[in-house]
Each structure stands twice: as structure tokens, then as C-alpha cells.
Write a protein that holds these residues in place. Structure first.
Motif, PDB file in Angstrom:
ATOM      1  N   ASP A  69       0.856  -1.185   0.000  1.00 44.02           N
ATOM      2  CA  ASP A  69       0.000   0.000   0.000  1.00 44.02           C
ATOM      3  C   ASP A  69       0.893   1.235   0.000  1.00 44.02           C
ATOM      4  OD1 ASP A  69      -2.128   1.714   0.129  1.00 44.02           O
ATOM      5  OD2 ASP A  69      -2.364   1.553   2.307  1.00 44.02           O
ATOM      6  N   ILE A  70       0.875   1.987  -1.108  1.00 41.30           N
ATOM      7  CA  ILE A  70       1.745   3.153  -1.232  1.00 41.30           C
ATOM      8  C   ILE A  70       0.901   4.416  -1.392  1.00 41.30           C
ATOM      9  CG2 ILE A  70       3.586   4.236  -2.584  1.00 41.30           C
ATOM     10  CD1 ILE A  70       4.483   1.497  -3.442  1.00 41.30           C
ATOM     11  N   PRO A  71       1.006   5.362  -0.465  1.00 38.72           N
ATOM     12  CA  PRO A  71       0.242   6.610  -0.577  1.00 38.72           C
ATOM     13  C   PRO A  71       0.618   7.385  -1.843  1.00 38.72           C
ATOM     14  CG  PRO A  71       1.220   6.381   1.618  1.00 38.72           C
ATOM     15  CD  PRO A  71       1.839   5.326   0.747  1.00 38.72           C
ATOM     16  N   HIS A  72      -0.372   8.101  -2.399  1.00 40.17           N
ATOM     17  CA  HIS A  72      -0.127   8.851  -3.621  1.00 40.17           C
ATOM     18  C   HIS A  72       0.949   9.915  -3.427  1.00 40.17           C
ATOM     19  CE1 HIS A  72      -0.904  12.170  -6.514  1.00 40.17           C
ATOM     20  NE2 HIS A  72      -0.873  11.160  -7.354  1.00 40.17           N
ATOM     21  N   GLU A  73       0.989  10.536  -2.240  1.00 37.16           N
ATOM     22  CA  GLU A  73       1.994  11.575  -1.988  1.00 37.16           C
ATOM     23  C   GLU A  73       3.410  11.010  -2.153  1.00 37.16           C
ATOM     24  OE1 GLU A  73      -0.512  10.842  -0.063  1.00 37.16           O
ATOM     25  OE2 GLU A  73      -1.790  12.623  -0.171  1.00 37.16           O
ATOM     26  N   LEU A  74       3.586   9.761  -1.738  1.00 36.63           N
ATOM     27  CA  LEU A  74       4.894   9.117  -1.864  1.00 36.63           C
ATOM     28  C   LEU A  74       5.220   8.830  -3.325  1.00 36.63           C
ATOM     29  CD1 LEU A  74       6.812   8.335   0.465  1.00 36.63           C
ATOM     30  CD2 LEU A  74       6.102   5.973   0.135  1.00 36.63           C
ATOM     31  N   VAL A  75       4.200   8.400  -4.066  1.00 38.84           N
ATOM     32  CA  VAL A  75       4.389   8.135  -5.499  1.00 38.84           C
ATOM     33  C   VAL A  75       4.795   9.420  -6.219  1.00 38.84           C
ATOM     34  CG1 VAL A  75       3.211   7.464  -7.634  1.00 38.84           C
ATOM     35  CG2 VAL A  75       2.791   6.184  -5.525  1.00 38.84           C
ATOM     36  N   HIS A  76       4.109  10.507  -5.878  1.00 40.92           N
ATOM     37  CA  HIS A  76       4.412  11.789  -6.523  1.00 40.92           C
ATOM     38  C   HIS A  76       5.831  12.242  -6.183  1.00 40.92           C
ATOM     39  CE1 HIS A  76       3.066  15.278  -8.758  1.00 40.92           C
ATOM     40  NE2 HIS A  76       3.591  16.067  -7.836  1.00 40.92           N
ATOM     41  N   ALA A  77       6.236  12.039  -4.933  1.00 39.08           N
ATOM     42  CA  ALA A  77       7.601  12.413  -4.528  1.00 39.08           C
ATOM     43  C   ALA A  77       8.635  11.581  -5.279  1.00 39.08           C
ATOM     44  CB  ALA A  77       7.764  12.224  -3.022  1.00 39.08           C
ATOM     45  N   LYS A  78       8.358  10.298  -5.456  1.00 41.66           N
ATOM     46  CA  LYS A  78       9.270   9.429  -6.201  1.00 41.66           C
ATOM     47  C   LYS A  78       9.358   9.865  -7.662  1.00 41.66           C
ATOM     48  CE  LYS A  78      11.808   5.672  -6.828  1.00 41.66           C
ATOM     49  NZ  LYS A  78      13.132   5.489  -6.182  1.00 41.66           N
ATOM     50  N   ALA A  79       8.229  10.245  -8.244  1.00 42.40           N
ATOM     51  CA  ALA A  79       8.231  10.733  -9.633  1.00 42.40           C
ATOM     52  C   ALA A  79       9.086  11.984  -9.754  1.00 42.40           C
ATOM     53  CB  ALA A  79       6.800  10.999 -10.102  1.00 42.40           C
ATOM     54  N   HIS A  80       9.019  12.855  -8.742  1.00 39.28           N
ATOM     55  CA  HIS A  80       9.872  14.048  -8.725  1.00 39.28           C
ATOM     56  C   HIS A  80      11.342  13.642  -8.660  1.00 39.28           C
ATOM     57  CE1 HIS A  80       7.858  17.918  -8.779  1.00 39.28           C
ATOM     58  NE2 HIS A  80       6.848  17.388  -8.128  1.00 39.28           N
ATOM     59  N   ASP A  81      11.675  12.672  -7.810  1.00 39.89           N
ATOM     60  CA  ASP A  81      13.060  12.176  -7.722  1.00 39.89           C
ATOM     61  C   ASP A  81      13.544  11.691  -9.085  1.00 39.89           C
ATOM     62  OD1 ASP A  81      13.175  12.722  -5.053  1.00 39.89           O
ATOM     63  OD2 ASP A  81      12.913  10.645  -4.379  1.00 39.89           O
ATOM     64  N   MET A  82      12.693  10.940  -9.783  1.00 40.21           N
ATOM     65  CA  MET A  82      13.066  10.388 -11.086  1.00 40.21           C
ATOM     66  C   MET A  82      13.330  11.509 -12.094  1.00 40.21           C
ATOM     67  SD  MET A  82      10.291   7.244 -11.020  1.00 40.21           S
ATOM     68  CE  MET A  82      10.484   6.777 -12.736  1.00 40.21           C
ATOM     69  N   TRP A  83      12.483  12.548 -12.079  1.00 39.46           N
ATOM     70  CA  TRP A  83      12.687  13.670 -13.001  1.00 39.46           C
ATOM     71  C   TRP A  83      13.994  14.392 -12.688  1.00 39.46           C
ATOM     72  CZ3 TRP A  83      12.700  16.160 -17.232  1.00 39.46           C
ATOM     73  CH2 TRP A  83      13.001  17.523 -17.263  1.00 39.46           C
ATOM     74  N   HIS A  84      14.278  14.616 -11.396  1.00 38.38           N
ATOM     75  CA  HIS A  84      15.500  15.325 -11.022  1.00 38.38           C
ATOM     76  C   HIS A  84      16.741  14.543 -11.451  1.00 38.38           C
ATOM     77  CE1 HIS A  84      13.051  17.547  -7.724  1.00 38.38           C
ATOM     78  NE2 HIS A  84      13.038  18.206  -8.861  1.00 38.38           N
ATOM     79  N   ARG A  85      16.702  13.208 -11.341  1.00 39.07           N
ATOM     80  CA  ARG A  85      17.837  12.398 -11.807  1.00 39.07           C
ATOM     81  C   ARG A  85      17.986  12.505 -13.326  1.00 39.07           C
ATOM     82  NH1 ARG A  85      16.051   8.632  -7.926  1.00 39.07           N
ATOM     83  NH2 ARG A  85      14.982   7.419  -9.523  1.00 39.07           N
ATOM     84  N   THR A  86      16.843  12.487 -14.021  1.00 46.15           N
ATOM     85  CA  THR A  86      16.880  12.630 -15.481  1.00 46.15           C
ATOM     86  C   THR A  86      17.437  13.989 -15.875  1.00 46.15           C
ATOM     87  OG1 THR A  86      14.970  11.156 -15.735  1.00 46.15           O
ATOM     88  CG2 THR A  86      15.469  12.622 -17.584  1.00 46.15           C
ATOM     89  N   ALA A  87      17.016  15.028 -15.174  1.00 48.39           N
ATOM     90  CA  ALA A  87      17.491  16.386 -15.473  1.00 48.39           C
ATOM     91  C   ALA A  87      18.989  16.496 -15.240  1.00 48.39           C
ATOM     92  CB  ALA A  87      16.735  17.405 -14.624  1.00 48.39           C
TER      93      ALA A  87
END
Length: 467
Positions: free
Chosen positions: A306-324
Motif C-alpha cells: 500500500d503506497i500513498p499517492h503523496e509518496l508516489v508523486h515524490a518518487k516521480a519528482h526524484d526520477m525527473w530530477h535524476r533525469t534532469a
């Protein structure tokens, strides 16, 4: 290695934790004197040679509080990493740090971290799972495409006495002006232009279609609004172009002579065989990577997380920052990338949420497999990983230095966790039973009681007896 910090972890709601951290007075004092020593190499104090001001003098001249600020700026990143490792958590998203008042001499430093963490997974069956694996194959068109690429690399440019057309090359001198004035970068001599390649400003190459050697052309263009040279973006320019030569690209024949020229092969058949083998090896590596990922995903599908949406959104931000960061390292401006895609950072982050959620689930499942199997990582495995990262030419001394640096920066535990995760993936892969990918795809559509009860999903097959 004994951590330089001590921690106390409190679980919060929505897969977040608060970590109370204490840095011992000795470690804090060491960081303070190190910062003072570095500052002593930069400041000038009467009576001392430049770069030779002792730490105690620096503390008196600059002030303990100012030097402490510098010590904290340098020390907090590594103390944060040590605290995360000591607490045994896997963080997601940006942490919130709350630093207490600066401590008096001889007192420890206290601060708190509030951050998202990967939630625990409830493992299902993770051994002996049937996982789709495709059979290797080499498409003859791939082989032919590689041969054509090699032909292009060995092509000759022959001067011809005729008008230029698409695919030809022209050698030109040009001088560009804006409002009648030359501009920086707008002049070249002997410049080689491939007509139709689209490498110049839009409209430039098209206006050279049909030119012959000795011709002069006036080429009018408008620089794109997003042109990299900002002082030219959106402006109209006129280029006076003089054509020196027209050249035609001549590709070598696909024969034994070409094979010898391309790589010292005795025949074209031998070259084809080598290309096929090379593509086949790359295909095998790709299949192995896909199978490893599919084995982990099969274990994820059998588990409950069970993963809260806020955590998913934070992880997506992490992924974008690594890509950038990767883009920036490759010389690509992330903001220009956003402009080209026509999307905002937040839109890309939202689009990445499904991948982010799956990544979090994989981390959670692998962490539980590590626990369930009692997977441990030896110091020898740490050294081996560092040696592989350092490259084949690295000496034992360099590897040991890298290990010492990793320990000092608090990165050893993160490396140990990463190796443990890889060993968990190895375990899943070794126990998995390969089946044809078509069979695996068909099973994904089958109804089972454990899957979503809403069986009205398009394309799903209802099979009461399936398991």
C-alpha cells in the motif's frame, strides 16, 4: 563501522518517519576544526603567512558561530546519510530538516529529519514463478541496416559538374547579416552543407537546391524563437552565399572489397556473420535484462503493498530530477527539453507516476526478500563492486581509497543495500521458470479471485477455473 551519529526513529502517517539525530560533540568539534583549517588557507591575518593561519586563530578572528555555520554546511550531507543508514530506512522525496540552536562547545548537535520512506511489502509467493522470456532472434533487416551504416561511414564525396539536388553536398562561403550588420558566428569559408539533412537554420538548405559551382545566392532565413544563441533568436537574417563546389556522395559496393575495407574481413559473408553475432549478443543482454525485470514484477504482482499517492508523486519528482541531472551532464538543458516537449515539469512528473509507483513496489518487495532470505553482503563483495566501478586498470590502493571514502561519506551502507538488492534479484531470477512471452501475456488477462473484482475490464477473459 560505528556510525558517528545516533538516531531514534518515530513512525508517522502516510509512510513518513521522523528521525531524531544526535552528532557527538567529538565529531562536531572535528568538523569545526576542519572548517577552520580550510578557512585558514583562504583568509589573511597579520603576522601569519597566507594560507598558514592556525584553526584557533581563525576561530578567534572569524568567530565560532560563523565557522560553525560553515562546518554544518559541509557536514550535514554526510551526517544525514549516516543517520538514514543508522535508522535503516529507504527514503523517498526531499527530507525536511529541523536544526536546533547551535550547540555550545563540548555539546552534541541535535537535528530532526522528516521524510517519506518505502513502505513494507507483504510478500506473496516469490520463488518458482513463471515468467515470460522471449527467444533471441536477429532480424536480417538489422544486419542490412548496419551494413548500410558502414557504407555511409565509408562513402566518398566526388566533385560533379551539375546542379545540386537533395542528398548532394555543396561547399560554400557565406556571410550573414542582420539589419545590414554582420554578426558573430555568421561567417564561414569552405563550409560543407548536406542538402536535405536539416542541420542548418530552417529554410537555408532549401534555398540552395539547384545551385551550381560559381553561383551566388542570397539566402533569407529567420532564426527560431528557441535558438540557442539568445541574441539571434527570432531575428531575420540574410546570408550572401558563394558556391565553390557541388559534391555527390558515392557509396561503396557491398562486396568482398568493402568487407576488407570495413574491418579487414576476407569476405562479405564473413562481415555479415560478425554483425549478426554482435547483434545477437546485444539481443541476449536485452532479453536477460527484460527477464530480470519481469521476475521482480512477478514477485511484486504476488505481493501486497500500500503506497500513498503523496509518496508516489515524490518518487516521480526524484526520477525527473535524476533525469534532469543526466541531461545537464550530457550538455542538454532540461528547460529546453521541457520546451521541446511542450510540457511543464509537473506534467512530466504526473505522467511518470505509474513508473514511480512500480519502482517503489519493486524496492519494497526486494527489501522484504532480503530480510526473508537473510541476504548479507560481505566486505569482499563491497570491494569487488568498487573495483568494477573503478575499472579494470584500478589498483588495489585506489580501490581501498574508494572504500575509505565511501565509509567517510556514509555511503558504504547504501552500497551494501544496493548489492543486497541485486542478490535478491538474482535469487528471483534463478528460481523463476521461463515461459513464452505470449503465454505470459495471455495469463495477464485471465481472471483470478486475487485480482481486481471488477472483471469488466476490456479484453479480459473470464475463466472460473483459473488459479
Amino acid at each position: 563501522m560505528v556510525a558517528a551519529v545516533s538516531t531514534k526513529t518515530t513512525e508517522l502517517d502516510d509512510s513518513r518517519v521522523r528521525v531524531d539525530v544526535e552528532v557527538p560533540a567529538e565529531a562536531l568539534e572535528s568538523a569545526l576544526r576542519s572548517a577552520a583549517a580550510d578557512l585558514g588557507r583562504e583568509i589573511r591575518v597579520p603576522g601569519f603567512r597566507t594560507g598558514k593561519v592556525p584553526p584557533d586563530v581563525v576561530l578567534r578572528q572569524v568567530g565560532r558561530e560563523a565557522v560553525m555555520d560553515e562546518a554544518l554546511r559541509r557536514g550535514l550531507p554526510s551526517w544525514y546519510e549516516e543517520a538514514v543508514a543508522d535508522a535503516g530506512i529507504t527514503t523517498v522525496g526531499d527530507p525536511q530538516l529541523d536544526l536546533s540552536d547551535l550547540p555550545e562547545k563540548g555539546s552534541p548537535l541535535a537535528f530532526t529529519i522528516e521524510v517519506g520512506v518505502v513502505p513494507p511489502a507483504k510478500l506473496g509467493n516469490y520463488k518458482g514463478l513463471e515468467v515470460g522470456r522471449r527467444e533471441p532472434s536477429v532480424d536480417p533487416q538489422e544486419v542490412q541496416a548496419e551494413l548500410e551504416r558502414m557504407r555511409e561511414s565509408l562513402a566518398a564525396l566526388d566533385t560533379v559538374d551539375r546542379p545540386a539536388s537533395q542528398g548532394d553536398f555543396v561547399v560554400v562561403d557565406f556571410l550573414g547579416t542582420i539589419d545590414g550588420e554582420p554578426f558573430e558566428g555568421g561567417e564561414a569559408r569552405g563550409h560543407l552543407v548536406e542538402l536535405g539533412a536539416g542541420r542548418l537554420i530552417p529554410g537555408f538548405e532549401e534555398q540552395l537546391d539547384g545551385v551550381s559551382a560559381g553561383d551566388e545566392r542570397e539566402v533569407k532565413v529567420t532564426f527560431p524563437d528557441d535558438y540557442q544563441a539568445e541574441h539571434l533568436a527570432g531575428k531575420d537574417a540574410v546570408f550572401a552565399v558563394e558556391v565553390k563546389e557541388v559534391k555527390e556522395k558515392r557509396l561503396p559496393e557491398l562486396d568482398d572489397d568493402f568487407a576488407e575495407q570495413a574491418g579487414g574481413f576476407d569476405s562479405l559473408d564473413e562481415l555479415r556473420a560478425e554483425i549478426e553475432e554482435r547483434i545477437g549478443q546485444a539481443e541476449d543482454r536485452a532479453i536477460e535484462g527484460e527477464f530480470r525485470e519481469a521476475a521482480v514484477d512477478a514477485a511484486v504482482a504476488a505481493s501486497t503493498i500500500d503506497i500513498p499517492h503523496e509518496l508516489v508523486h515524490a518518487k516521480a519528482h526524484d526520477m525527473w530530477h535524476r533525469t534532469a541531472r543526466r541531461m545537464a551532464q550530457q550538455g542538454i538543458d532540461p528547460q529546453q527539453y521541457l520546451t521541446m516537449t511542450g510540457k511543464t515539469e509537473e506534467e512530466l512528473v504526473t505522467e511518470a507516476e505509474p513508473d514511480a509507483e512500480q519502482a517503489l513496489k519493486r524496492e519494497a518487495v526486494l527489501a522484504e526478500v532480503v530480510k526473508a532470505e537473510g541476504i548479507e553482503v560481505s566486505d569482499e563483495e563491497i570491494e569487488t563492486a568498487l573495483r568494477e566501478a573503478a575499472g579494470p586498470d584500478a589498483s588495489d590502493k585506489q580501490v581501498k581509497r574508494a572504500l575509505k571514502r565511501a565509509r567517510k561519506q556514509g555511503a558504504e551502507d547504501a552500497l551494501r543495500d544496493d548489492i543486497a538488492m541485486r542478490k535478491a534479484v538474482d535469487l528471483l531470477v534463478e528460481s523463476a521458470k521461463p515461459i513464452p512471452v505470449e503465454q505470459a501475456a495471455a495469463r495477464e488477462k485471465l481472471w483470478t479471485p486475487e485480482k481486481e473484482r471488477a472483471a469488466e475490464g476490456a479484453g479480459e477473459l473470464w475463466t472460473p477455473g483459473s488459479s
